[in-house]
Design an enzyme around this catalytic site. Structure first.
Site, mmCIF file in Angstrom:
data_model
loop_
_atom_site.group_PDB
_atom_site.id
_atom_site.type_symbol
_atom_site.label_atom_id
_atom_site.label_comp_id
_atom_site.label_asym_id
_atom_site.label_seq_id
_atom_site.Cartn_x
_atom_site.Cartn_y
_atom_site.Cartn_z
ATOM 1 N N CYS A 171 0.776 -1.247 0.000
ATOM 2 C CA CYS A 171 0.000 0.000 0.000
ATOM 3 C C CYS A 171 0.804 1.292 0.000
ATOM 4 O O CYS A 171 0.659 2.103 -0.893
ATOM 5 C CB CYS A 171 -0.998 -0.034 1.140
ATOM 6 S SG CYS A 171 -2.250 -1.287 0.791
HETATM 7 P P1 NAD Z 1 -5.003 -8.756 -3.006
HETATM 8 O O1 NAD Z 1 -4.180 -8.757 -4.235
HETATM 9 O O2 NAD Z 1 -4.563 -9.508 -1.801
HETATM 10 O O3 NAD Z 1 -6.468 -9.294 -3.358
HETATM 11 C C1 NAD Z 1 -7.201 -8.923 -4.499
HETATM 12 C C2 NAD Z 1 -7.993 -10.152 -4.950
HETATM 13 O O4 NAD Z 1 -8.914 -9.758 -5.969
HETATM 14 C C3 NAD Z 1 -7.124 -11.252 -5.563
HETATM 15 O O5 NAD Z 1 -7.342 -12.469 -4.879
HETATM 16 C C4 NAD Z 1 -7.607 -11.337 -7.034
HETATM 17 O O6 NAD Z 1 -7.566 -12.650 -7.561
HETATM 18 C C5 NAD Z 1 -9.030 -10.821 -6.898
HETATM 19 N N1 NAD Z 1 -9.633 -10.294 -8.129
HETATM 20 C C6 NAD Z 1 -9.098 -9.448 -9.047
HETATM 21 N N2 NAD Z 1 -10.003 -9.171 -10.006
HETATM 22 C C7 NAD Z 1 -11.143 -9.828 -9.684
HETATM 23 C C8 NAD Z 1 -12.429 -9.925 -10.290
HETATM 24 N N3 NAD Z 1 -12.731 -9.264 -11.405
HETATM 25 N N4 NAD Z 1 -13.335 -10.713 -9.705
HETATM 26 C C9 NAD Z 1 -13.054 -11.399 -8.574
HETATM 27 N N5 NAD Z 1 -11.848 -11.337 -7.957
HETATM 28 C C10 NAD Z 1 -10.911 -10.552 -8.511
HETATM 29 O O7 NAD Z 1 -5.246 -7.223 -2.655
HETATM 30 P P2 NAD Z 1 -5.457 -6.565 -1.206
HETATM 31 O O8 NAD Z 1 -4.155 -6.426 -0.524
HETATM 32 O O9 NAD Z 1 -6.579 -7.233 -0.535
HETATM 33 O O10 NAD Z 1 -5.903 -5.094 -1.649
HETATM 34 C C11 NAD Z 1 -7.158 -4.848 -2.210
HETATM 35 C C12 NAD Z 1 -7.427 -3.356 -2.153
HETATM 36 O O11 NAD Z 1 -7.516 -2.939 -0.791
HETATM 37 C C13 NAD Z 1 -6.339 -2.483 -2.772
HETATM 38 O O12 NAD Z 1 -6.937 -1.369 -3.376
HETATM 39 C C14 NAD Z 1 -5.514 -2.044 -1.578
HETATM 40 O O13 NAD Z 1 -4.858 -0.820 -1.807
HETATM 41 C C15 NAD Z 1 -6.578 -1.890 -0.525
HETATM 42 N N6 NAD Z 1 -6.095 -2.041 0.858
HETATM 43 C C16 NAD Z 1 -5.232 -3.038 1.163
HETATM 44 C C17 NAD Z 1 -4.802 -3.206 2.484
HETATM 45 C C18 NAD Z 1 -3.815 -4.271 2.852
HETATM 46 O O14 NAD Z 1 -3.326 -4.237 3.974
HETATM 47 N N7 NAD Z 1 -3.493 -5.214 2.003
HETATM 48 C C19 NAD Z 1 -5.292 -2.344 3.485
HETATM 49 C C20 NAD Z 1 -6.203 -1.351 3.132
HETATM 50 C C21 NAD Z 1 -6.595 -1.205 1.802
HETATM 51 C C1 UGA Z 2 -0.426 0.522 6.014
HETATM 52 C C2 UGA Z 2 -1.122 1.420 7.041
HETATM 53 O O1 UGA Z 2 -0.428 1.359 8.296
HETATM 54 C C3 UGA Z 2 -2.573 0.988 7.251
HETATM 55 O O2 UGA Z 2 -3.223 1.925 8.102
HETATM 56 C C4 UGA Z 2 -3.287 0.965 5.884
HETATM 57 O O3 UGA Z 2 -4.622 0.500 6.012
HETATM 58 C C5 UGA Z 2 -2.527 0.035 4.952
HETATM 59 O O4 UGA Z 2 -1.158 0.499 4.807
HETATM 60 C C6 UGA Z 2 -3.111 0.000 3.580
HETATM 61 O O5 UGA Z 2 -3.677 0.947 3.077
HETATM 62 O O6 UGA Z 2 -2.960 -1.060 2.995
HETATM 63 P P1 UGA Z 2 0.699 -1.900 6.128
HETATM 64 O O7 UGA Z 2 1.169 -1.606 4.749
HETATM 65 O O8 UGA Z 2 0.054 -3.211 6.399
HETATM 66 O O9 UGA Z 2 -0.379 -0.801 6.586
HETATM 67 O O10 UGA Z 2 1.919 -1.788 7.136
HETATM 68 P P2 UGA Z 2 2.606 -0.656 8.055
HETATM 69 O O11 UGA Z 2 2.669 -1.170 9.431
HETATM 70 O O12 UGA Z 2 2.006 0.678 7.846
HETATM 71 O O13 UGA Z 2 4.087 -0.655 7.487
HETATM 72 C C7 UGA Z 2 4.356 -0.203 6.162
HETATM 73 C C8 UGA Z 2 5.841 -0.191 5.909
HETATM 74 O O14 UGA Z 2 6.450 0.907 6.585
HETATM 75 C C9 UGA Z 2 6.585 -1.443 6.379
HETATM 76 O O15 UGA Z 2 7.514 -1.825 5.385
HETATM 77 C C10 UGA Z 2 7.271 -0.974 7.635
HETATM 78 O O16 UGA Z 2 8.408 -1.732 7.931
HETATM 79 C C11 UGA Z 2 7.613 0.443 7.238
HETATM 80 N N1 UGA Z 2 7.930 1.351 8.368
HETATM 81 C C12 UGA Z 2 7.047 1.544 9.369
HETATM 82 C C13 UGA Z 2 9.131 2.040 8.353
HETATM 83 O O17 UGA Z 2 9.919 1.889 7.410
HETATM 84 N N2 UGA Z 2 9.424 2.900 9.369
HETATM 85 C C14 UGA Z 2 8.594 3.122 10.386
HETATM 86 O O18 UGA Z 2 8.917 3.948 11.282
HETATM 87 C C15 UGA Z 2 7.359 2.415 10.405
#
Ligand code: NAD
Ligand code: UGA
Length: 444
Positions: free
Chosen positions: A278
Site C-alpha cells: 500500500c
Molecule cells: P489482493 O491482491 O490480496 O487481493 C485482491 C484479490 O482480488 C485477488 O485475490 C484477485 O484474484 C481478486 N480479483 C481481481 N479481479 C477480480 C475480479 N474481477 N473478480 C473477482 N476477484 C478478482 O489485494 P489486497 O491487498 O486485498 O488489496 C485490495 C485493495 O484494498 C487495494 O486497493 C488495496 O490498496 C486496498 N487495501 C489493502 C490493504 C492491505 O493491507 N493489504 C489495506 C487497506 C486497503
Molecule cells: C499501512 C497502514 O499502516 C494501514 O493503516 C493501511 O490501512 C494500509 O497500509 C493500507 O492501506 O494497505 P501496512 O502496509 O500493512 O499498513 O503496514 P505498516 O505497518 O504501515 O508498514 C508499512 C511499511 O512501513 C513497512 O515496510 C514498515 O516496515 C515500514 N515502516 C514503518 C518504516 O519503514 N518505518 C517506520 O517507522 C514504520
C-alpha cells in the site's frame, strides 16, 4: 445482511470473514479458483493471525467463497469491491476495478431489486463517482441513485494484525452518493457502535484513505532524511533524536503518571524503507494524480525518492565492515515487508538481496514465514536457511530487514554459537546496539 465481496485477498477475505462473525451472510468472490477452493476447505490462503480460526468457525455456515460473481450479486443485497489497485508505472491501474464493475453491472441488469455497490479498494479521488459509476450504469442499463446505491468505504486495516484491526477499527468512513446508500452502509457497520463513524461523499472518502497513508509514508521518509544527515555529521544516533522528539507534548500523553508515546511515533523511526502493498503504490498513485491534474505534489514525490534510496544505505553500512563483498557470505534476516505477514510486495528485502548478489556476495536468507513467497522474487542462487542459527553460523555479516520477534534472541544466540564478532547492520533499529559487538544501523 446478505453481502457479496469481490476479491478474496487481504482486504476482501478479512472484511468478509469479520462481517460474517458479526452475524452477516457473506460470500467472497475471487477469479482465483485455487484460492476459492482453499477458503471453502477452511484453509487460510494468507498468513494472518486469527484468520484460520474464523474460517473454521464460519465456512459452510454463514460464510463461503465462490468463483461465480453473477450468482453472488443476485443472491445478496450489497456488494463490496475489494480487488487490487496496483500502480502501473505511470498511474493507478484501475483494470481490476473496471472488470469487477462491468461484471457487477451485468448481474444488476438481471436483478429487479435495489442493490448497493460499495468500493472498498483504495482508489484515487473521483474513481467511484467516475469510472465505477459509468461502468456500472453502462453494463446494467440502470441509473445510480434511482436503481442502485453507490458508495465508498475505505479500509484501514494493517497486515499482520488485520483481523484485530477490522474488528476494532479506529474509525469507519462511509461515503455515499445518497441517503439510501448510507442507510445500507450504516446497517453493515451496525455492530461497531463504539467506533467513530464519519459520513461523507465518495470522493472525500477516497482522499481520506490516501491522505492517511501519505502521512505515514511522509513521516517515515522524514525520519530517514534526518538519519541521513546524522550519519554524515557523525556522533549522533537518530534513534535517540527521535525518542526525544516522540516525547514532546505533541506526540505523547501523560497516562497514570507515565509518559505514553502516541502510536504515530512508530512511523517516526529510521530504517531501510517502507514497503508493502500500500504505502509505495498509494504515494505514487496520488502523486501521479496530482501531476495529471496540474497540482503537482512535490513533497510526496520526495517522500518516494528518499524511500527508494534506503535499501542502498544498508549496503553502505555493510561496507564499513566488509569493503569488498565479492565471495563473502551475507545473511539477510527477514524478507517480509514487515513482521506478522508473508507478504513480499515491495519489500525492501528484494532490492537489498539483489544488490548484495550483484556485488558478488553469497546471500543466505531467513524469514520465519515469508520464504516460500519470497522465492520467485529473489535471485536464483539465493540460499534459504532452515533457522536463524544456521545463518549466524555461516555468515560473514548479517543484515536485519524485518522486525520479527525471534530476531531479538540474536545477541544471545551469537554468543552461544561463538559468533559474537559477526557484524550486524540493523535496518530496523530493532536490536539493542550495546548487545552486539560489531553493530551498525540506519541513523547511527
Ligand atoms: P489482493 O491482491 O490480496 O487481493 C485482491 C484479490 O482480488 C485477488 O485475490 C484477485 O484474484 C481478486 N480479483 C481481481 N479481479 C477480480 C475480479 N474481477 N473478480 C473477482 N476477484 C478478482 O489485494 P489486497 O491487498 O486485498 O488489496 C485490495 C485493495 O484494498 C487495494 O486497493 C488495496 O490498496 C486496498 N487495501 C489493502 C490493504 C492491505 O493491507 N493489504 C489495506 C487497506 C486497503
Ligand atoms: C499501512 C497502514 O499502516 C494501514 O493503516 C493501511 O490501512 C494500509 O497500509 C493500507 O492501506 O494497505 P501496512 O502496509 O500493512 O499498513 O503496514 P505498516 O505497518 O504501515 O508498514 C508499512 C511499511 O512501513 C513497512 O515496510 C514498515 O516496515 C515500514 N515502516 C514503518 C518504516 O519503514 N518505518 C517506520 O517507522 C514504520
Amino acid at each position: 445482511m446478505k453481502i457479496s465481496i469481490i476479491g478474496a485477498g487481504y482486504v476482501g477475505l478479512v472484511s468478509g470473514i469479520c462481517l460474517a462473525d458479526k452475524g452477516n451472510q457473506v460470500v467472497c468472490v475471487d477469479v482465483d479458483r485455487g484460492k476459492v477452493d482453499k477458503i471453502n476447505k477452511g484453509e487460510a490462503p494468507i498468513h494472518e493471525d486469527g484468520l484460520g480460526a474464523l474460517l473454521t468457525k464460519h465456512v459452510g455456515k454463514n460464510f463461503r467463497a465462490s468463483a461465480d460473481l453473477h450468482e453472488a450479486v443476485l443472491q445478496t443485497e450489497l456488494t463490496m469491491i475489494a480487488v487490487g489497485t496496483p500502480f502501473d508505472g505511470r498511474d493507478i491501474d484501475l483494470g481490476y476495478i473496471r472488470q469487477a464493475s462491468q461484471d457487477i453491472g451485468e448481474a444488476l441488469a438481471e436483478k429487479p431489486d435495489y442493490h448497493v455497490v460499495v468500493v472498498k479498494s483504495t482508489v484515487v479521488p473521483g474513481t467511484t463517482e467516475g469510472v465505477v459509476r459509468e461502468t456500472l450504469e453502462r453494463a446494467s442499463g440502470k441509473s445510480a441513485g434511482d436503481d442502485f446505491g453507490l458508495g465508498m468505504n475505505p479500509e484501514f486495516l494493517t497486515e499482520g494484525v488485520a483481523i484485530r484491526d477490522f474488528m476494532n477499527p479506529d474509525r469507519i468512513v462511509l461515503g455515499g452518493i445518497d441517503e439510501r446508500t448510507l442507510d445500507a452502509l450504516r446497517a453493515v457497520y451496525a455492530g461497531f457502535e463504539s467506533t467513530p463513524i464519519l459520513e461523507t461523499n465518495p470522493s472525500t472518502a477516497e482522499l481520506i484513505k490516501y491522505t492517511s497513508n501519505a502521512l505515514l509514508a511522509t513521516m517515515i521518509s522524514f525520519s530517514n532524511e534526518i538519519a541521513g544527515l546524522a550519519a554524515k555529521v557523525g556522533g549522533i544516533d537518530t534513534s535517540e533524536v527521535m525518542h526525544a522528539v516522540h516525547l514532546s507534548e505533541y506526540l505523547s500523553l501523560d497516562v497514570d503518571g507515565h509518559r505514553k508515546k502516541a502510536k504515530i511515533t512508530s512511523f517516526l523511526n529510521p530504517g531501510c524503507g517502507f514497503g508493502g502493498s500500500c504505502l509505495p503504490k498509494d504515494t505514487k498513485a496520488l502523486a501521479a494524480q496530482g501531476e495529471s491534474l496540474g497540482a503537482p505534489m512535490r513533497l510526496l514525490e520526495q517522500v518516494i525518492e528518499v524511500n527508494l534510496g534506503q535499501p542502498q544505505k544498508m549496503l553502505e553500512l555493510l561496507r564499513q565492515f566488509l569493503p569488498d563483498l565479492e565471495g563473502k557470505t551475507v545473511g539477510v534476516l527477514g524478507l517480509a515487508f514487515k513482521e506478522g505477514t508473508d507478504d513480499m510486495r515491495e519489500s525492501p528485502a528484494v532490492p537489498i538481496v539483489e544488490a548484495l548478489a550483484s556485488c558478488g556476495a553469497r546471500v543466505v536468507v531467513f524469514d520465519p514465514v515469508a520464504m516460500p513467497a519470497a522465492q520467485p522474487l529473489l535471485p536464483d542462487d539465493t540460499t534459504y536457511a532452515e533457522d536463524l542459527a544456521s545463518v549466524i553460523g555461516t555468515a560473514d555479516a548479517l543484515l536485519l530487514v524485518t522486525r520479527w520477534d525471534e530476531f531479538l534472541e540474536l545477541p544471545s544466540l551469537m554468543r552461544e554459537l561463538g559468533r559474537e564478532d559477526v557484524p550486524l547492520v540493523d535496518g530496523r533499529r530493532f536490536i539493542d546496539k550495546h548487545a552486539i559487538r560489531n553493530y551498525s544501523g540506519i541513523g547511527l
